[in-house]
Design a protein around this motif. Structure first.
Motif, mmCIF file in Angstrom:
data_model
loop_
_atom_site.group_PDB
_atom_site.id
_atom_site.type_symbol
_atom_site.label_atom_id
_atom_site.label_comp_id
_atom_site.label_asym_id
_atom_site.label_seq_id
_atom_site.Cartn_x
_atom_site.Cartn_y
_atom_site.Cartn_z
ATOM 1 N N LEU A 176 -41.969 2.776 -4.193
ATOM 2 C CA LEU A 176 -41.420 2.281 -5.454
ATOM 3 C C LEU A 176 -40.274 3.169 -5.927
ATOM 4 C CD1 LEU A 176 -41.512 0.323 -7.826
ATOM 5 C CD2 LEU A 176 -43.246 1.801 -8.887
ATOM 6 N N VAL A 177 -40.428 4.492 -5.768
ATOM 7 C CA VAL A 177 -39.354 5.413 -6.134
ATOM 8 C C VAL A 177 -38.103 5.124 -5.309
ATOM 9 C CG1 VAL A 177 -38.639 7.838 -6.042
ATOM 10 C CG2 VAL A 177 -40.883 7.231 -6.967
ATOM 11 N N LEU A 178 -38.276 4.892 -4.011
ATOM 12 C CA LEU A 178 -37.131 4.579 -3.156
ATOM 13 C C LEU A 178 -36.456 3.279 -3.584
ATOM 14 C CD1 LEU A 178 -38.586 5.512 0.349
ATOM 15 C CD2 LEU A 178 -36.631 6.603 -0.761
ATOM 16 N N ALA A 179 -37.266 2.258 -3.884
ATOM 17 C CA ALA A 179 -36.692 0.977 -4.296
ATOM 18 C C ALA A 179 -35.908 1.116 -5.599
ATOM 19 C CB ALA A 179 -37.796 -0.066 -4.444
ATOM 20 N N LEU A 180 -36.457 1.861 -6.546
ATOM 21 C CA LEU A 180 -35.746 2.087 -7.809
ATOM 22 C C LEU A 180 -34.496 2.935 -7.589
ATOM 23 C CD1 LEU A 180 -38.793 2.748 -10.166
ATOM 24 C CD2 LEU A 180 -37.354 0.704 -10.099
ATOM 25 N N ALA A 181 -34.569 3.876 -6.639
ATOM 26 C CA ALA A 181 -33.411 4.724 -6.350
ATOM 27 C C ALA A 181 -32.229 3.903 -5.849
ATOM 28 C CB ALA A 181 -33.788 5.789 -5.316
ATOM 29 N N SER A 182 -32.500 2.793 -5.166
ATOM 30 C CA SER A 182 -31.397 1.967 -4.675
ATOM 31 C C SER A 182 -30.563 1.416 -5.829
ATOM 32 C CB SER A 182 -31.935 0.822 -3.808
ATOM 33 O OG SER A 182 -32.699 -0.086 -4.569
#
Length: 495
Positions: free
Chosen positions: A457-463
């Motif tokens: 989820l952190v990676l997806a939000l980072a995008s």
């Protein structure tokens, strides 16, 4: 003034020593792995700060620089790739640790962590290398670790996929090494910046060398039609391994294509067109195969083939005369793919763990709804499709802006076709899985929440955060003039 700490060396040696320690002490491999990844991330952060504030850095290992010794160089492009690897790798590491704690028998930490740390050392070494032979060595280190990660899940399918991966990797490495040998025979040196002053544009012999390199790297990158090994390899591995393979491993060959094209042999118009056509074919074929895939991870793997094609289209979008800007669009798309694809593979793994399978036709029948993993998958899909405000949108916008400015409407049309295929591919998963039409019993809306859901989820939000900071990323890419060759400047040492 000499550097107090050589962060370049720390970024390579920390994971390498961690891999050796994890191999010797397998029971402590997870703790050693997290510590090594954390130290590497700190080293990359310090190096990024130094490059951003002081300019590009060059260091000679042992005081012996090129052409006899080994130089490590960190400029804006290298720092972006290092930061991408560190951030994505840290999230994948935390996800793997959480999954291993939840399923100790399936985690196999004594195997995963040494391989992952060896892979990390190779990745960082490749991004800092300025020598063709060192790049070859790092490619082999990466391939060795990547094949091990592919077969780590066990089973006949994983072993077959790993064998195909090994064969493709060995053939690609052989072609690349032959090209390196020809370069050394002709010029007597292998450092890229020294070769940049010796290579004559239009030299037919160097054109053949470049062709050998490109075919070898295309095999390792899985560019259409040399992509046969990738879908099975990425789909058969465990979720953390698949995320590493898709998000990070394929980027190294793309990075080397970028560096060779800028430092060694300026690309011709015909070569740029050929690369773009191969990329366009990869977008279409990868999208069609993803639409036909029966399993979720296989669908995500085929979408990697399509996204690799998009990056090669970005290489070609302004023609040979506009390669300086083309490389920037490709760099943004590489970053977008790494972050979103890592999130997507980890989310797909979570969906499979909670639902019990990843057969797309039966996902909408499951009473279990791993909602956080579904949400993460959808956010990652938005970035890969290229919708605002994601970093994927920024990369596609730069791609199409340059293509329109150069009058290359065909690249814009190909990009639109690829985007529509991406919408169809990811809608095929999300629309039925978010609806409950075929589930007659009660639906477990909030089942499947776990600590392992947080990293993807952190990676997806980072995008999306990276998309909002795309202008700053483009500014950072210019530090040290990594694209100077395309604009006619002479490449020298770091300022």
């Amino acid at each position: 003034m000499p550097h107090l700490i050589d962060w370049e060396v720390v970024a390579i040696m920390a994971p390498l020593l961690g891999a050796l320690a994890g191999l010797v002490m397998p029971r402590a491999a997870a703790g050693i792995g997290i510590a090594a990844v954390g130290l590497t991330t700190l080293a990359v952060a310090a190096l990024s700060w130094a490059v951003t504030t002081q300019g590009a850095r060059m260091m000679a290992l042992g005081g012996w620089g090129a052409p006899l010794g080994i130089d490590l160089r960190a400029d804006g492009l290298a720092v972006m790739m290092l930061a991408m690897t560190a951030g994505v790798g840290l999230c994948i590491s935390l996800s793997a640790l959480a999954g291993q704690r939840a399923r100790p028998a399936a985690g196999r930490p004594g195997v995963f962590w040494p391989l992952w740390l060896l892979l990390l050392a190779g990745l960082n070494g490749a991004y800092l290398s300025t020598d063709l032979f060192n790049l070859y060595v790092m490619l082999e280190v990466i391939s060795l670790a990547a094949v091990g990660l592919t077969v780590m899940g066990g089973g006949a399918a994983a072993l077959r996929a790993g064998f195909e991966y090994l064969m493709a990797s060995m053939l690609g490495a052989l072609l690349f090494l032959l090209a390196v040998g020809f370069v050394y025979l002709r010029f007597g040196r292998l450092d890229l910046m020294g070769l940049a002053d010796l290579v004559t544009p239009g030299d037919p012999a160097m054109a053949g060398v470049l062709a050998l390199m490109l075919v070898g790297l295309a095999l390792k990158t899985a560019l259409f039609p040399l992509h046969w090994w990738l879908p099975a390899a990425h789909a058969s591995a465990t979720a953390p391994a698949s995320a590493l393979l898709s998000a990070l491993v394929v980027k190294v060959s793309l990075y080397i294509v970028l560096r060779v094209g800028q430092y060694l042999v300026p690309p011709t118009e015909g070569l740029v067109l050929l690369v773009g056509l191969a990329g366009g074919a990869a977008m279409i074929w990868g999208g069609i195969q993803a639409l036909r895939a029966e399993r979720l991870k296989l669908l995500v793997a085929w979408s990697t083939v399509a996204q690799i094609g998009l990056i090669f289209v970005a290489f070609a979008r302004s023609g040979a005369a506009g390669t300086a800007e083309s490389w920037k669009a490709a760099a943004l798309l590489m970053l977008a793919h790494a972050v979103a694809k890592a999130a997507m593979f980890l989310a797909a793994g979570r969906i499979k763990d909670e639902v019990g399978h990843d057969e797309i036709a039966r996902l909408d029948r499951s009473p279990v709804r791993p909602t956080l993993a579904q949400f993460t998958f959808a956010l990652a899909a938005i970035s890969l499709i290229g919708l605002p405000p994601s970093i994927g949108f920024a990369g596609k916008w730069l791609l199409m802006e340059g293509a329109l400015a150069a009058g290359y409407w065909h690249w814009v049309a190909l990009t639109f076709v690829g985007t529509l295929l991406s919408v169809a591919v990811f809608s095929r998963v999300m629309v039925p899985f978010l609806r409950f039409d075929r589930q007659r019993g009660p639906v477990g809306e909030h089942q499947g929440w776990a600590l392992a859901d947080a990293p993807p989820l952190v990676l997806a939000l980072a995008s999306f955060g990276l998309g909002l900071g795309a202008a700053q990323i483009l500014t950072m890419l210019e530090v040290g003039e990594p694209f100077a060759r395309a604009t006619g400047a002479v490449l020298g040492g770091a300022p």
